[in-house]
Design a protein around this motif. Sequence first.
Motif, PDB file in Angstrom:
ATOM      1  N   MET A  82      85.841  80.737 -50.580  1.00 34.18           N
ATOM      2  CA  MET A  82      86.727  79.913 -50.818  1.00 34.18           C
ATOM      3  C   MET A  82      86.291  79.325 -52.186  1.00 34.18           C
ATOM      4  O   MET A  82      87.205  78.899 -53.025  1.00 34.18           O
ATOM      5  N   GLY A  83      85.119  78.826 -52.476  1.00 36.09           N
ATOM      6  CA  GLY A  83      84.543  78.426 -53.471  1.00 36.09           C
ATOM      7  C   GLY A  83      84.724  79.400 -54.769  1.00 36.09           C
ATOM      8  O   GLY A  83      85.204  78.930 -55.820  1.00 36.09           O
ATOM      9  N   VAL A  84      84.554  80.652 -54.533  1.00 36.29           N
ATOM     10  CA  VAL A  84      84.828  81.685 -55.430  1.00 36.29           C
ATOM     11  C   VAL A  84      86.196  81.669 -55.904  1.00 36.29           C
ATOM     12  O   VAL A  84      86.451  81.770 -57.044  1.00 36.29           O
TER      13      VAL A  84
ATOM     14  N   ALA B 162      80.403  74.454 -53.059  1.00 40.02           N
ATOM     15  CA  ALA B 162      79.947  74.405 -54.385  1.00 40.02           C
ATOM     16  C   ALA B 162      79.109  75.462 -54.774  1.00 40.02           C
ATOM     17  O   ALA B 162      79.325  75.882 -56.067  1.00 40.02           O
ATOM     18  N   ALA B 163      78.305  75.987 -54.136  1.00 42.70           N
ATOM     19  CA  ALA B 163      77.638  77.363 -54.387  1.00 42.70           C
ATOM     20  C   ALA B 163      78.441  78.417 -54.486  1.00 42.70           C
ATOM     21  O   ALA B 163      78.278  79.282 -55.541  1.00 42.70           O
ATOM     22  N   GLY B 164      79.577  78.563 -53.761  1.00 35.88           N
ATOM     23  CA  GLY B 164      80.519  79.478 -53.891  1.00 35.88           C
ATOM     24  C   GLY B 164      81.198  79.343 -55.342  1.00 35.88           C
ATOM     25  O   GLY B 164      81.417  80.392 -56.024  1.00 35.88           O
TER      26      GLY B 164
ATOM     27  N   PRO C  11      76.342  97.234 -55.513  1.00 40.62           N
ATOM     28  CA  PRO C  11      77.240  96.004 -55.654  1.00 40.62           C
ATOM     29  C   PRO C  11      76.210  94.880 -56.347  1.00 40.62           C
ATOM     30  O   PRO C  11      75.061  95.012 -56.359  1.00 40.62           O
ATOM     31  N   ALA C  12      76.854  94.012 -57.279  1.00 45.60           N
ATOM     32  CA  ALA C  12      76.085  93.290 -58.074  1.00 45.60           C
ATOM     33  C   ALA C  12      75.779  92.136 -57.048  1.00 45.60           C
ATOM     34  O   ALA C  12      76.825  91.481 -56.229  1.00 45.60           O
ATOM     35  N   LEU C  13      74.785  91.385 -57.132  1.00 43.26           N
ATOM     36  CA  LEU C  13      74.323  90.283 -56.152  1.00 43.26           C
ATOM     37  C   LEU C  13      74.593  88.966 -57.056  1.00 43.26           C
ATOM     38  O   LEU C  13      73.805  88.927 -58.331  1.00 43.26           O
ATOM     39  N   PHE C  14      75.124  87.954 -56.599  1.00 43.29           N
ATOM     40  CA  PHE C  14      75.229  86.810 -56.989  1.00 43.29           C
ATOM     41  C   PHE C  14      74.528  85.603 -56.187  1.00 43.29           C
ATOM     42  O   PHE C  14      75.076  85.548 -54.995  1.00 43.29           O
ATOM     43  N   THR C  15      73.628  84.734 -56.540  1.00 40.49           N
ATOM     44  CA  THR C  15      73.140  83.997 -55.522  1.00 40.49           C
ATOM     45  C   THR C  15      74.250  82.773 -55.147  1.00 40.49           C
ATOM     46  O   THR C  15      74.741  82.287 -56.068  1.00 40.49           O
ATOM     47  N   GLY C  16      74.030  82.637 -53.925  1.00 35.46           N
ATOM     48  CA  GLY C  16      75.275  81.632 -53.326  1.00 35.46           C
ATOM     49  C   GLY C  16      74.346  80.572 -52.725  1.00 35.46           C
ATOM     50  O   GLY C  16      73.709  79.954 -53.262  1.00 35.46           O
ATOM     51  N   GLY C  17      74.771  80.431 -51.236  1.00 38.94           N
ATOM     52  CA  GLY C  17      74.030  79.223 -50.771  1.00 38.94           C
ATOM     53  C   GLY C  17      75.070  79.287 -49.382  1.00 38.94           C
ATOM     54  O   GLY C  17      75.541  80.117 -48.473  1.00 38.94           O
ATOM     55  N   ALA C  18      75.338  78.155 -48.944  1.00 39.62           N
ATOM     56  CA  ALA C  18      76.085  77.645 -47.839  1.00 39.62           C
ATOM     57  C   ALA C  18      77.159  76.435 -47.833  1.00 39.62           C
ATOM     58  O   ALA C  18      77.465  75.967 -47.113  1.00 39.62           O
ATOM     59  N   SER C  19      77.760  76.335 -48.992  1.00 43.12           N
ATOM     60  CA  SER C  19      78.700  75.610 -49.455  1.00 43.12           C
ATOM     61  C   SER C  19      79.776  75.906 -50.418  1.00 43.12           C
ATOM     62  O   SER C  19      79.488  76.976 -51.080  1.00 43.12           O
TER      63      SER C  19
END
Length: 347
Positions: free
Chosen positions: A245-247, A215-217, A205-213
């Motif tokens: 949800m952000g994605v 906005a990050a998604g 899988p490709a990895l995309f940096t996210g976070g915990a919000s």
Amino acid sequence: MASLAQRAGVAASTVSRALRDDARISPEVRARITALAQEAGYTPNILARSMVLGRSGLIGLVLGPVENPFYAELMQQAVRLAAARGCRLLLLHAGPGPIEDATTEALLQYRVDGCLVTSAELSSKAAAICAANSVPLVMINRVAREHGSAVSCDNRAGAEVLAELLLQAGHRRLAVVTGNAATSTGRERTEGFCQSVAAAGGEAPALFTGGASHAAGFAAGQRIAALPAAERPDAVFAVADILAMGVIDALREAGLKVPGDVSVVGMDGISLAQRPPYRLTTLVQPLEAMVARGLDLLLTGIEHGAGAAPQERVLLRGTLRLGASCRLPGSPLPPSGIPDAALPAAE
């Protein structure tokens, strides 16, 4: 205390013992003193009581990022379940970043009997101070590093379930939106998902940096949407529901259909993700059971002493919740899809 004693016609020490349900005071005297205390609106001073009993009845709570609704739901469960056990919670810290020295000092100043920690970053200094002062710790949704027990969802197993679901539905170009690099939760979910795909013979899988919000998604979703159609993932696993949800919002803003063009799944099971327009397919953490087990471990540590009680790591299984955010096994493939025959049959 003195006024209550005068009204009851007893010594102040008798009032103190009666309000602590001391067996040395007769039931009749205890009932009379309790009734007078309630009539006077008297509430015992918790800090004063801690001086007598050596315990405050307070449990410190250290929360993770407040942008993630998961922690609000965890706090609600913790308050309810602690009250049922005769304890009260004291919020010591909420948000990202390590527990500050001031927070650790407050933990000792308020004489908390123990501490529930959900924050990703418990500093070694804070852990050392708690250990030195015999303050037991239990991590919830985290792995204990140096001091204390831990209760969490089986993150690897949950991520594997989601990977198998997407592969069996015919998805082949998979991606992961990762969490905070400092969290054991995010790392375990990412690793479990990628290892499951590799075991099935799928492309990494490709990895995309996210976070915990959210906005990050959303930012990760924008990067995914900007890719050429031939390179764009056809399914995305976000390691937290709030990221998923952000994605979804970013993909739809870019004109892509979820799940028509890109399937999205998450993990946590927050109630917000079940509302329209998300109806997220996710792996639901057994939050109530996690908090209940964490409190029980903590109370055992308080009862027997932080050093005497065995330290444990408890893993609980999550539950798959099917929603409308991803194509499911048996659903029609889009024109560019790959037949399920290309994937080894599930056991």
